[in-house]
Design a protein around this motif. Structure first.
Motif, PDB file in Angstrom:
ATOM      1  N   ILE A   1      -4.887   3.739   6.131  1.00 59.74           N
ATOM      2  CA  ILE A   1      -5.019   2.358   5.630  1.00 59.74           C
ATOM      3  C   ILE A   1      -4.741   1.395   6.779  1.00 59.74           C
ATOM      4  CG2 ILE A   1      -4.129   0.648   3.992  1.00 59.74           C
ATOM      5  CD1 ILE A   1      -3.300   3.027   2.198  1.00 59.74           C
TER       6      ILE A   1
ATOM      7  N   GLY B   1      -6.984  -3.742   3.982  1.00 58.55           N
ATOM      8  CA  GLY B   1      -6.626  -4.860   3.100  1.00 58.55           C
ATOM      9  C   GLY B   1      -5.887  -5.930   3.884  1.00 58.55           C
TER      10      GLY B   1
ATOM     11  N   VAL C   1     -14.987  -4.469   2.750  1.00 58.51           N
ATOM     12  CA  VAL C   1     -14.509  -3.304   1.983  1.00 58.51           C
ATOM     13  C   VAL C   1     -15.203  -3.271   0.623  1.00 58.51           C
ATOM     14  CG1 VAL C   1     -12.239  -3.227   3.093  1.00 58.51           C
ATOM     15  CG2 VAL C   1     -12.536  -4.590   0.995  1.00 58.51           C
TER      16      VAL C   1
ATOM     17  N   ALA D   1      -5.614  -0.174  -2.084  1.00 55.87           N
ATOM     18  CA  ALA D   1      -5.797   0.758  -0.953  1.00 55.87           C
ATOM     19  C   ALA D   1      -4.830   1.934  -1.061  1.00 55.87           C
ATOM     20  CB  ALA D   1      -5.593   0.020   0.363  1.00 55.87           C
TER      21      ALA D   1
ATOM     22  N   PHE E   1      -9.397   2.864   4.792  1.00 52.77           N
ATOM     23  CA  PHE E   1      -9.204   1.760   3.833  1.00 52.77           C
ATOM     24  C   PHE E   1      -8.639   0.555   4.587  1.00 52.77           C
ATOM     25  CE2 PHE E   1      -8.967   5.819   1.800  1.00 52.77           C
ATOM     26  CZ  PHE E   1      -9.540   5.663   0.546  1.00 52.77           C
TER      27      PHE E   1
ATOM     28  N   ALA F   1       0.839  -1.204   0.000  1.00 53.30           N
ATOM     29  CA  ALA F   1       0.000   0.000   0.000  1.00 53.30           C
ATOM     30  C   ALA F   1       0.873   1.253   0.000  1.00 53.30           C
ATOM     31  CB  ALA F   1      -0.921  -0.013   1.224  1.00 53.30           C
TER      32      ALA F   1
ATOM     33  N   THR G   1     -11.533  -0.604  -1.721  1.00 55.31           N
ATOM     34  CA  THR G   1     -11.036  -1.041  -0.399  1.00 55.31           C
ATOM     35  C   THR G   1     -11.427  -0.080   0.729  1.00 55.31           C
ATOM     36  OG1 THR G   1      -8.823  -0.047  -0.360  1.00 55.31           O
ATOM     37  CG2 THR G   1      -9.035  -2.201  -1.446  1.00 55.31           C
ATOM     38  N   ARG G   2     -12.439   0.762   0.496  1.00 56.56           N
ATOM     39  CA  ARG G   2     -12.924   1.597   1.600  1.00 56.56           C
ATOM     40  C   ARG G   2     -13.710   0.709   2.560  1.00 56.56           C
ATOM     41  NH1 ARG G   2     -16.038   6.215  -1.604  1.00 56.56           N
ATOM     42  NH2 ARG G   2     -16.872   4.319  -2.539  1.00 56.56           N
TER      43      ARG G   2
END
Ligand SMILES: Cc1cc2nc3c(=O)[nH]c(=O)nc-3n(C[C@H](O)[C@H](O)[C@H](O)COP(=O)(O)OP(=O)(O)OC[C@H]3O[C@@H](n4cnc5c(N)ncnc54)[C@H](O)[C@@H]3O)c2cc1C
Length: 449
Positions: free
Chosen positions: A202, A407, A387, A438, A405, A29, A391-392
């Motif tokens: 993130i 992941g 998500v 993300a 976000f 990310a 990826t929110r």
């Protein structure tokens, strides 16, 4: 503190994109956000990046990569890959999320290898059970520590600030309706706390395998079993998300492994089984179809008399495994028992020769034979924050949080609701593909604000 509203006190530090967690998801990310040109700071609770990623074999499934084409594999597609994963998950993986990951997988691997110089190879040899094509990509050593080293070097080279010994202890909302994250609190080893303001956050701090209370609540079947993942993965992101009103999905999903060497506690590669090896119990009897894969078989191994089994294979498989440092170490530690014939192996393992001979007679294995005593355990959890396609993080009404976000292990994966749905590679697939999305989306969201 877990989640609180901002009281207006200026933050000690401000950054555009902040990331919690320095495993594959966080590092990927960070790289992706840097590519968009944002300042990025990654906060890792340990003295160095690593997480479960460093404990893994670093095997990442992906389709349509240059490495596949170079090896003559030009018919692997996102649809084929998604069908393989969905078949293992008995149709219970979220199809949209799965399609998203499979479509993103090939471009992510090409981007890591070609743009950021991360050293990955296509793993050939026996196909991993459930994968219809050779699509596993890994560092040449098949050691997750090298994956982390490659990603961390690329991230530093790209200008990512990696802050270690920095445990994020809670989130700070902007004080409005709680849908925007204003920052978070970080605890340093001396106990002092800093506050960090961020424009986007993130969550890459993985799942809850290292939190016994959460394991007991969500996966009671393994509550008393052994955990072989990263101890620092305490479900923080999931707990914060739950407090914010985020939706949690498939919290009972997990990756097990049915071949953990005992008493050494080291992972034995399932490639020994995919290559024709078998599992027998202490009575010398086979008890399961090894093609079901390592995660599905973990509880079956634990359920055998004494809670263990023997992974039995032959000298050919032993030789090919000797290329890998983890296996070589097990061999040096005396974990690998050897026998010129079934009776010799039975003596070395103290199991009945007659039953072992019958079991071996049904295999394609050849004398001489080898065996390692193994048990099963929990490697990591696969359930987590829901998500969207950017990826929110989603709330329980399906609405995305503005700038939050997630992941990797912090997000819900594509393994369905239990351990049997895990196809090998699902963990890093999520970490790498959702991590990249993300990073990119968090950085782009700033331009739109
Ligand atoms: C032994 C083993 C073998 C495996 N083999 C494979 C494999 O070959 N292929 C595969 O796909 N998957 C494999 N997996 C699963 C895979 O490792 C994980 O799915 C993947 O690494 C998850 O990546 P991540 O970045 O989300 O989490 P991690 O790599 O675990 O990183 C999370 C990081 O967040 C940090 N962190 C946690 N909380 C905080 C906090 N509050 N503040 C700051 N930092 C925090 C942790 O210290 C950690 O470094 C394996 C797992 C294990 C344990």
């Amino acid at each position: 503190m877990s989640v609180r509203a901002h009281d207006g006190t200026p933050f000690d530090l401000n950054v555009s994109v902040a990331i919690v967690g320095g495993g594959a998801c966080g590092l990927v990310a960070a790289l992706a956000a840097r590519d968009v040109g944002r300042d990025v700071m990654l906060f890792e609770r340990d003295p160095a990046p690593g997480g479960s990623t460093a404990m893994s074999s670093g095997m990442i499934p992906a389709c349509g990569t240059r490495l596949q084409r170079d090896a003559g594999i030009d018919d692997d597609t996102p649809e084929r890959m998604a069908a393989d994963i969905q078949a293992r998950a008995r149709g219970e993986a979220d199809q949209d999320l799965l399609d998203l990951m499979c479509r993103a997988s090939g471009p992510a691997i090409d981007w890591l290898t070609e743009r950021h110089g991360v050293d990955l190879e296509l793993v050939t040899g026996p196909l991993h059970p459930g994968h219809g094509r050779h699509r596993t990509h890994a560092p040449p050593s098949h050691d997750g520590k090298d994956l982390v080293a490659g990603l961390a070097a690329a991230a530093r080279q790209a200008g990512v600030d990696i802050v270690c010994d920095a445990r994020v202890t809670g989130l700070i909302t902007d004080g409005g309706d709680g849908r925007r994250i204003a920052g978070f609190a970080v605890e340093r080893p001396g106990g002092e706390t800093e506050s960090v303001g961020c424009a986007a956050l993130i969550l890459a701090s993985s799942g809850f395998g290292g939190n016994p209370d959460m394991v007991r609540r969500h996966i009671p079947a393994v509550a008393d079993g052994a955990y072989f993942g990263h101890g620092g993965n305490k479900g923080d992101a999931i707990l914060w998300g739950a407090e914010l009103g985020a939706e949690l999905r498939h919290m009972g999903a997990w990756q097990g492994h049915g071949a953990i060497a005992v008493p050494h506690g080291a992972l034995v590669s399932w490639a020994l089984m995919s290559g024709g090896g078998i599992l027998v119990n202490r009575d010398g009897r086979r008890f399961a179809d090894e093609a079901r894969g390592s995660s599905d078989l973990a509880p079956a191994v634990v359920a055998q008399p004494g809670g263990f089994a023997w992974a039995v294979y032959d000298a050919g498989l032993h030789e090919s495994a000797m290329r890998f440092p983890d296996y070589r170490q097990l061999n040096e530690l005396g974990a690998v028992r050897k026998g010129d014939d079934p009776a010799g192996l039975a003596r070395a393992c103290d199991i009945p020769a007659e039953d072992l001979s019958s079991a071996l007679a049904e295999t394609g294995l050849h004398e001489p034979y080898c065996a390692i005593r193994v048990t099963g355990g929990l490697l990591h959890t696969q359930g987590g924050l829901a998500v969207d396609d950017r990826t929110r993080v989603l709330d329980r009404a399906g609405r995305p949080f503005v700038n939050l976000f997630a992941g990797g292990g912090a997000a819900c994966g594509v393994s369905g609701p239990a351990h049997w749905g895990y196809l090998s590679g699902n963990g890093l697939l999520s970490a790498v593909t959702l991590g990249r999305i993300a990073g990119r989306e968090a950085a782009r969201a700033l331009s739109a604000q």
